[in-house]
Enzyme design. Sequence first.
Site, PDB file in Angstrom:
ATOM      1  N   ASN A 132      62.020   9.287 -60.250  1.00 54.82           N
ATOM      2  CA  ASN A 132      62.267   8.062 -61.022  1.00 54.82           C
ATOM      3  C   ASN A 132      61.774   6.891 -60.178  1.00 54.82           C
ATOM      4  OD1 ASN A 132      63.266   5.866 -62.392  1.00 54.82           O
ATOM      5  ND2 ASN A 132      65.435   6.324 -61.982  1.00 54.82           N
ATOM      6  N   TRP A 133      60.609   6.379 -60.540  1.00 61.33           N
ATOM      7  CA  TRP A 133      59.998   5.317 -59.734  1.00 61.33           C
ATOM      8  C   TRP A 133      60.753   3.986 -59.854  1.00 61.33           C
ATOM      9  CZ3 TRP A 133      53.905   5.268 -60.028  1.00 61.33           C
ATOM     10  CH2 TRP A 133      53.409   6.501 -59.596  1.00 61.33           C
ATOM     11  N   LYS A 134      61.569   3.873 -60.870  1.00 63.93           N
ATOM     12  CA  LYS A 134      62.250   2.600 -61.174  1.00 63.93           C
ATOM     13  C   LYS A 134      61.210   1.476 -61.274  1.00 63.93           C
ATOM     14  CE  LYS A 134      66.320   4.336 -58.922  1.00 63.93           C
ATOM     15  NZ  LYS A 134      67.636   4.070 -58.398  1.00 63.93           N
ATOM     16  N   HIS A 157      70.475   6.222 -67.684  1.00 64.08           N
ATOM     17  CA  HIS A 157      70.592   6.065 -66.222  1.00 64.08           C
ATOM     18  C   HIS A 157      71.690   5.035 -65.935  1.00 64.08           C
ATOM     19  CE1 HIS A 157      69.575   4.984 -62.102  1.00 64.08           C
ATOM     20  NE2 HIS A 157      68.958   6.149 -62.036  1.00 64.08           N
ATOM     21  N   GLU A 198      71.816   2.627 -64.011  1.00 68.67           N
ATOM     22  CA  GLU A 198      71.345   1.229 -63.951  1.00 68.67           C
ATOM     23  C   GLU A 198      71.184   0.653 -65.355  1.00 68.67           C
ATOM     24  OE1 GLU A 198      68.048   2.028 -61.320  1.00 68.67           O
ATOM     25  OE2 GLU A 198      69.514   2.573 -59.788  1.00 68.67           O
ATOM     26  N   GLU A 233      74.570  12.297 -61.849  1.00 69.82           N
ATOM     27  CA  GLU A 233      74.296  11.352 -60.767  1.00 69.82           C
ATOM     28  C   GLU A 233      75.528  10.499 -60.494  1.00 69.82           C
ATOM     29  OE1 GLU A 233      69.871  10.436 -60.393  1.00 69.82           O
ATOM     30  OE2 GLU A 233      70.609   9.142 -61.981  1.00 69.82           O
ATOM     31  N   GLY A 242      70.909   5.599 -54.365  1.00 68.95           N
ATOM     32  CA  GLY A 242      70.283   4.576 -53.529  1.00 68.95           C
ATOM     33  C   GLY A 242      71.131   4.139 -52.352  1.00 68.95           C
ATOM     34  N   SER A 260      70.534  10.116 -53.776  1.00 70.47           N
ATOM     35  CA  SER A 260      70.084  10.221 -52.378  1.00 70.47           C
ATOM     36  C   SER A 260      69.638  11.628 -52.002  1.00 70.47           C
ATOM     37  CB  SER A 260      71.168   9.711 -51.427  1.00 70.47           C
ATOM     38  OG  SER A 260      71.415   8.340 -51.680  1.00 70.47           O
ATOM     39  N   GLY A 267      65.234   9.095 -56.727  1.00 70.86           N
ATOM     40  CA  GLY A 267      64.741   7.716 -56.717  1.00 70.86           C
ATOM     41  C   GLY A 267      63.909   7.469 -55.463  1.00 70.86           C
ATOM     42  N   GLY A 268      64.567   6.967 -54.414  1.00 69.02           N
ATOM     43  CA  GLY A 268      63.878   6.538 -53.185  1.00 69.02           C
ATOM     44  C   GLY A 268      62.844   7.527 -52.662  1.00 69.02           C
TER      45      GLY A 268
HETATM   46  C1  PEP Z   1      68.099   7.646 -59.199  1.00 65.84           C
HETATM   47  O1  PEP Z   1      67.612   6.559 -59.323  1.00 65.84           O
HETATM   48  O2  PEP Z   1      68.305   8.319 -60.219  1.00 65.84           O
HETATM   49  C2  PEP Z   1      68.428   8.142 -57.871  1.00 65.84           C
HETATM   50  C3  PEP Z   1      69.059   9.270 -57.749  1.00 65.84           C
HETATM   51  O3  PEP Z   1      68.036   7.360 -56.790  1.00 65.84           O
HETATM   52  P1  PEP Z   1      68.124   7.763 -55.230  1.00 65.84           P
HETATM   53  O4  PEP Z   1      67.486   9.108 -55.091  1.00 65.84           O
HETATM   54  O5  PEP Z   1      67.373   6.693 -54.522  1.00 65.84           O
HETATM   55  O6  PEP Z   1      69.571   7.795 -54.872  1.00 65.84           O
END
Ligand code: PEP
Length: 249
Positions: free
Chosen positions: A9-11, A94, A96, A166, A172, A211, A232-233
């Site tokens: 997920n590039w966000k 998600h 967010e 999640e 994050g 994470s 994400g990251g």
């Molecule tokens: C996400 O955005 O769905 C996510 C899990 O981010 P991260 O891996 O950075 O925690």
Amino acid sequence: MRKPVIIGNWKMNKSLDDAKLLIKNISSENLDINVEKVVCVPFVYVTEVKKLLEETDIGLGVQNMYFENSGAFTGEISPMMLKSCGVSYVILGHSERRTIFKETDEMINKKVKSALQNDLIPILCCGETLEERNSKVEKEIVEKQIRSALDGIDKNDIEKVIIAYEPIWAIGTGLTASSDDAEDMIKFIRNILNDIYGYLSQKVRIQYGGSVKPNNIKELMGKENVDGALVGGACLESTSFCALVNYNL
Ligand code: PEP
């Protein structure tokens, strides 16, 4: 056997040039053919990324959509538009989107239905806050999210849905749920699916997200009910994304 699925997920990250470079770097690596891999990019990069993904087995997804197919919805992107641009996956609900953009369970349910009607694979996110976990209501919260999002989803469609558990406190933050906690919640989600859909629950892929990094993926993926990761990251660099996809090599 459920095929493992790793989704990036590039966000809201990267310029177009950086996006193209990342895709070129990922697609030049030898990636495990037994793992389904998907990049969920910003809408504006879909067409360019689609071209670069031709001849690869990397799927193309986005991070949101509206539930109507066309009309007076200024600023929104429809499932029909996504389909016409060659998109196959869409992240829905998600945390967010739920917290910053105030998406409700009802809206997410409409989006899941609309994605399926338009032949898009929904990646349905759920998860509790830290306060909810500390108050020991995390299962209640996740059950409500899952039952509402899947309300009215036919048994013929449930296998297409990917669920991502999640925990919000792990997104994050560098904090990861322990592999035992992830397995415990994901098994709980599978039991809810079993209650609604019976044996088909065994066919639905349920990911963990929060994470996930190259140094913790193997342990998570070793759990019986964990079928993949939403990342994400660590998906923003080709080396870490490829290491996640190749966790089993
Ligand atoms: C996400 O955005 O769905 C996510 C899990 O981010 P991260 O891996 O950075 O925690």
